[in-house]
Scaffold this active site. Structure first.
Site, PDB file in Angstrom:
ATOM      1  CE1 TYR A   1      -3.720   2.540   1.168  1.00 32.47           C
ATOM      2  CE2 TYR A   1      -1.827   3.565   2.220  1.00 32.47           C
ATOM      3  CZ  TYR A   1      -3.127   3.631   1.771  1.00 32.47           C
ATOM      4  OH  TYR A   1      -3.837   4.787   1.929  1.00 32.47           O
TER       5      TYR A   1
ATOM      6  CD  GLU B   1      -6.086   4.536  -0.649  1.00 32.03           C
ATOM      7  OE1 GLU B   1      -6.061   4.748   0.566  1.00 32.03           O
ATOM      8  OE2 GLU B   1      -7.121   4.207  -1.263  1.00 32.03           O
TER       9      GLU B   1
END
Ligand code: GDP
Ligand code: MN
Length: 383
Positions: free
Chosen positions: A101, A189
């Site tokens: 991530y 993101e």
């Protein structure tokens, strides 16, 4: 404005962030064509602006163009958390060794940019933040100084990214940051960022949120926006020059002036209700505007009762009453409308409402009394 994944990836590509090769399709045949063009195994991904598409069945692998056509047929038209799938992204399927991530966002409380990275990717990051907060590395980046290698290394080593992926990740992080700053984004993101079998680090998903206040310096924003559908009600409101905000409850709210509208929301809550939306008709609203406002509000199927709260100054309450009565005649409204009028010509307006033949039109004396009545009606009582 949240971009679709395919749009986000298009933007990232401009900043040299590695993303899989892919094409957008709006029909199953186009998806087959795209798969043929890409060759080999592909992944077909629903393009909706919500996460968790994988779990909802909106992401499927296909090993031939025929299979891509099949799965695209299943995914197109699917409903994912209230969003209908109108497009799919067909991408060359990556072979995934690991999922990470990485994100850049605006840290408003610190008045700074924040980079975050975790070796626990591909899963809900909020959940990681709750159950295993130490698994997320964070680094603040001063907007004036910009990013340096040091920040990238701090994220990569802090997150415990495995050695094979370090070089690729350290190379990618500044590019992602450049995209974040260059696009005036409030969020970029990537979840998951993946390590492939041949040791490449690639953005497999992209969530990009653009700051609409920066639209004036990005001519491309308008084009990105055109792929997004404006909800029918918002479109109607805009067309009629009204400020309309959609919420989730069942009491529709019309008021004049932002302050009065806000306190009306509070009073409805205090009376145990939930606002469905609110609409500010502003100062000096006349009959036609009120009638239009009721049209917009009641086109929301979630609305079970409407509360009109007007304090007449420049606005004349008799004209407000006229607009409400007109809306009942014109629209054959079925939902009850509770009206509280105060100020200029209030008495006259109230009299008009009382004399109107429609029993679903309910005048009220006080703001709290009006809110209580509207909540009661929305919950199926009285009237
Ligand atoms: P989200 O669920 O809406 O966040 O969609 P993502 O794009 O993040 O995909 C969810 C998951 O689907 C990923 O974490 C992967 O495990 C899987 N996935 C997505 N694309 C591919 C791909 O190209 N190949 C493989 N094998 N899996 C994929
Ligand atoms: Mn994702």
């Amino acid at each position: 404005m949240d971009l679709f994944e395919y749009q986000g990836k298009e933007q990232l590509r401009k900043f040299e962030v590695p993303v899989p090769e892919g094409r957008v399709a709006t029909t199953a045949d186009e998806a087959a064509e795209a798969a043929r063009g890409l060759g080999g195994r592909v992944v077909v991904k629903a393009q909706v602006q919500v996460g968790g598409r994988g779990k909802a069945g909106g992401i499927k692998l296909a090993s031939s163009p025929d299979e891509a056509k099949d799965v695209a047929g299943q995914i197109l038209g699917m409903d994912i958390k209230g969003h209908t799938v109108k497009r799919v992204l067909v991408e060359r399927a990556g072979d995934i060794v690991s999922e990470y991530y990485v994100a850049f966002l605006l840290d408003r409380s610190e008045r700074n940019y924040l980079g975050m990275m975790s070796a626990k990717g591909g899963v809900d990051i909020e959940e990681v933040a709750e159950t295993d907060p130490d698994a997320i590395a964070r680094v603040h980046i001063d907007p004036l100084l910009g990013i340096s290698d040091f920040h990238a290394r701090k994220l990569v080593f802090g997150a415990g990214i495995e050695p094979r992926a370090r070089k690729g990740a350290i190379a990618m992080i500044p590019k992602l940051y450049n995209a974040f700053v260059g696009l005036d984004a409030s969020l970029v993101e990537v979840n998951p960022l993946i390590l492939t079998g041949d040791d490449r680090v690639v953005a497999l998903d992209a969530k990009v949120t653009l700051d609409e206040s920066a639209e004036y310096r990005h001519p491309t924003f308008a084009e990105l926006k055109s792929a997004h559908e404006v909800p029918e009600q918002e479109r109607l409101a805009k067309e009629k020059g009204l400020n309309f905000i959609k919420l989730d409850g069942d009491v529709g709210i019309i008021g004049n002036g932002a302050g009065l509208v806000m306190s009306t929301l509070d009073v409805v809550k205090a009376a145990g209700g939930e606002p469905a939306n609110f609409l500010d008709v502003g100062g000096g609203a006349g009959a036609e505007l009120l009638s239009n406002a009721l049209e917009v509000i009641t086109s929301d199927k979630g609305v079970k009762a409407v509360l009109v709260n007007i304090f007449g100054g420049i606005t004349r309450c008799d004209l407000v009453a006229e607009g409400i009565i007109d809306a009942f005649d014109r629209l054959n409204m079925q939902v009850p409308v509770v009206v509280r009028l105060d100020g200029t010509n209030a008495e006259q307006g109230r009299k008009m409402l009382q004399e109107a033949p429609n029993e679903r039109l309910i005048p009220a004396e006080t703001m709290l009394g009006a809110a209580e009545k509207a909540v009661e009606l929305a919950h199926g009582g009285g009237a």
